[in-house]
Design an enzyme around this catalytic site. Sequence first.
Site, PDB file in Angstrom:
ATOM      1  N   HIS A 119      39.615  73.618  58.816  1.00 36.56           N
ATOM      2  CA  HIS A 119      40.581  72.739  58.452  1.00 36.56           C
ATOM      3  C   HIS A 119      40.501  71.627  59.401  1.00 36.56           C
ATOM      4  CE1 HIS A 119      43.006  77.268  58.381  1.00 36.56           C
ATOM      5  NE2 HIS A 119      42.567  75.916  57.014  1.00 36.56           N
ATOM      6  N   HIS A 123      38.285  78.465  48.213  1.00 35.30           N
ATOM      7  CA  HIS A 123      36.702  77.482  49.282  1.00 35.30           C
ATOM      8  C   HIS A 123      35.596  77.423  48.370  1.00 35.30           C
ATOM      9  CE1 HIS A 123      39.363  76.772  52.665  1.00 35.30           C
ATOM     10  NE2 HIS A 123      39.443  78.495  52.978  1.00 35.30           N
TER      11      HIS A 123
HETATM   12 ZN   LIG Z   1      43.141  77.322  55.361  1.00 33.58          ZN
END
Ligand SMILES: [Zn+2]
Length: 308
Positions: A79, A266
């Site tokens: 983040h 991811h």
């Molecule tokens: Zn995340």
Amino acid sequence: MIKQRTISRAFSAAGIGLHSGARVEVAFSPAPPGTGIVYTRTDLSPRVVMRCHPDLVLDTHLCTALVNGDGIRISTVEHLTAALSALGIDNLLVDVSAPELPILDGSSMPFIYLFESVGLKELPAPKEFLKVLRKVRVEDGDKWAELNPRESGFGLDLTIDFNHPAIDRDLEHFEMDFSGEGFAKELSRARTFCFMRDVEYMHAHHLALGGSLDNAVVLDDNRVMNPDGLRYKDEFVKHKMLDCCGDLYMGTRSILGSFSAYKTGHSLNNRLLRALLSDSANYRVVTFDAGGDQGGPLAFIGHPAEAS
Ligand SMILES: [Zn+2]
């Protein structure tokens, strides 16, 4: 010219680590052109330094970590990386007092706020972009992600599919033209989310000890458990898109092209970035040396203290 950026002065922050539940301190310092994003584990002796790179990325299910050849890791970087992509920050030193960054509120918003508060600084070197020259696609079962050439800018198009009563099917798709301002407004506040059954499992195994309703949207079998509900009605797909922005910036070069994906995460995003970089025919590194940056490929937010 679109220039590289760093922050205008050093500052530090603290928060809770997602894994440990313990306090983590993080110090950010400006860095010269060409540095990249460089992490230092200050809790180790000698200190361990890691430069953010797609080859170091490991999707640990709980978060994204950078792991070096000795197995030393820095977790929960995703983040922050997404915020850096939005602010156009290319160079930064990040000193961390633990194996993980603080999770803060589970979104990128606190990082955006902190960096905007201290201000950004332009550096006397052109910013480097990765211009996509031909289609690159990766798949994993029914999940896929791809990059395609695009006239200008960076387009994002994402569909998720969670089949959950609290996740409206009509709100599982989002697309946008990437800009710093658009990221701040549309994506930055979207929090990470998880399911109560996973939280119970993780806590029973002493994982995610810092995870709570303060830093994640938690779903039981039917509904959102957070008393204040969602920040965006389509917060789930927006958080996944925020993750994509961070994942694709692990090489610290902004992409010029079109990203589209279905049920990606991811790990698949990292495979896509590595696939792009694996063949020099897929991309070209471009800079915008001449002319003003008005109408340039990305309208970054922030107001650099140092004029050109
Ligand atoms: Zn995340």
